[in-house]
Design a protein around this motif. Structure first.
Motif, mmCIF file in Angstrom:
data_model
loop_
_atom_site.group_PDB
_atom_site.id
_atom_site.type_symbol
_atom_site.label_atom_id
_atom_site.label_comp_id
_atom_site.label_asym_id
_atom_site.label_seq_id
_atom_site.Cartn_x
_atom_site.Cartn_y
_atom_site.Cartn_z
ATOM 1 N N GLU A 85 0.827 -1.208 0.000
ATOM 2 C CA GLU A 85 0.000 0.000 0.000
ATOM 3 C C GLU A 85 0.858 1.254 0.000
ATOM 4 O O GLU A 85 0.642 2.157 -0.788
ATOM 5 N N ASP A 89 4.853 0.071 4.557
ATOM 6 C CA ASP A 89 4.699 -1.385 4.446
ATOM 7 C C ASP A 89 5.936 -2.012 3.803
ATOM 8 O O ASP A 89 6.387 -3.083 4.212
ATOM 9 N N THR A 109 -5.046 2.545 -0.964
ATOM 10 C CA THR A 109 -5.987 1.491 -1.344
ATOM 11 C C THR A 109 -7.254 2.155 -1.872
ATOM 12 O O THR A 109 -7.509 3.336 -1.629
ATOM 13 N N LEU A 140 0.714 -9.979 -3.539
ATOM 14 C CA LEU A 140 -0.116 -8.906 -3.003
ATOM 15 C C LEU A 140 0.047 -8.889 -1.485
ATOM 16 O O LEU A 140 -0.444 -9.762 -0.789
ATOM 17 N N LEU A 142 -1.056 -6.535 0.726
ATOM 18 C CA LEU A 142 -1.896 -5.411 1.122
ATOM 19 C C LEU A 142 -2.502 -5.686 2.487
ATOM 20 O O LEU A 142 -2.664 -6.839 2.882
ATOM 21 N N ASN A 143 -2.841 -4.616 3.194
ATOM 22 C CA ASN A 143 -3.422 -4.761 4.518
ATOM 23 C C ASN A 143 -4.703 -5.584 4.456
ATOM 24 O O ASN A 143 -5.461 -5.503 3.489
ATOM 25 N N GLY A 148 -8.225 -2.977 1.576
ATOM 26 C CA GLY A 148 -7.075 -3.724 1.092
ATOM 27 C C GLY A 148 -7.481 -4.908 0.237
ATOM 28 O O GLY A 148 -6.893 -5.170 -0.822
ATOM 29 N N THR A 151 -8.916 -3.708 -3.087
ATOM 30 C CA THR A 151 -7.795 -3.320 -3.945
ATOM 31 C C THR A 151 -7.124 -4.556 -4.533
ATOM 32 O O THR A 151 -6.783 -4.580 -5.725
ATOM 33 N N ALA A 152 -6.935 -5.597 -3.719
ATOM 34 C CA ALA A 152 -6.308 -6.831 -4.185
ATOM 35 C C ALA A 152 -7.100 -7.454 -5.330
ATOM 36 O O ALA A 152 -6.515 -7.921 -6.319
ATOM 37 N N ARG A 168 -0.872 -13.979 -2.564
ATOM 38 C CA ARG A 168 -1.081 -13.009 -1.491
ATOM 39 C C ARG A 168 -0.455 -13.538 -0.220
ATOM 40 O O ARG A 168 -0.142 -14.728 -0.105
#
Length: 197
Positions: A85, A89, A109, A140, A142-143, A148, A151-152, A168
């Motif tokens: 993100e 991170d 995101t 990926l 991402l949070n 998140g 967005t993924a 992920r």
């Protein structure tokens, strides 16, 4: 009760994450009490950083050069791109020393509430990088929040035309958690246990 310069210092400190008005006042007072040993060197370091900061033209990382230190490192595995993100991170993952590939910083995101759509993020350049024949996997990282995960899904859809595996982080990252607040062991385990998305 206090001069406008001190009030402005307190207001600016209060905008930092984790600092409310009371904490900002305490921090400002601490800095002022240690003017020569802390306040002056801190202000000089901040001025130098403000001049030197660059956004990497390749991955979007924040550094003092572009391409950034990570992208310029010839020992990095160019076959994987870890999507994050923001730079915080990326730095959290780098602390683990368990990932030796490259990164891509989206710059946030997707968020309908905040009006952030796919065109507001650094997705197009990720797709362009993923189409490079050397890239085999996009991770990926991402949070694990609603934004998140949304967005993924969008990133995965955009990468469908590229000939890459999309994976992920494992579910060891707690739902609602943010990468920058996790310990190094959890991040390392999550990277090692990644799976296709």
């Amino acid at each position: 009760m206090i001069g406008p310069e001190i009030e402005r210092l307190i207001q600016l400190l209060g905008k930092l994450p984790g600092l409310g008005p009371r904490s900002a006042r305490r921090a400002a007072l601490h800095l002022m009490k240690r003017r020569e040993s802390l306040l002056v060197p801190l202000s000089e370091a901040m001025a130098l950083a403000a001049e030197a900061i660059r956004t990497c033209e390749v991955c979007g990382n924040i550094d003092t050069r572009t391409p950034c230190t990570v992208c310029a490192d010839p020992t990095r595995d160019r076959s994987t791109i870890c999507v994050v993100e923001d730079a915080g991170d990326l730095w959290a993952l780098e602390r683990t020393r368990s990932y030796r590939g490259t990164y891509h910083v989206l710059g946030g995101t997707l968020s309908a509430l905040q009006g952030v759509g796919p065109d507001d993020l650094n997705i197009a350049s990720l797709v362009e990088r993923a189409r490079d024949g050397a890239v085999k996997e996009v991770i990926l990282a991402l949070n694990a929040t609603v934004d998140g995960q949304t967005t993924a899904h969008v990133v995965t859809d955009r990468l469908a035309a590229a000939d890459v595996t999309v994976s992920r982080l494992a579910h060891g990252v707690p739902v609602g958690g943010e990468l920058d607040y996790l310990d190094d062991g959890t991040l390392t385990a999550a990277l090692k246990a990644r799976r296709p998305f």
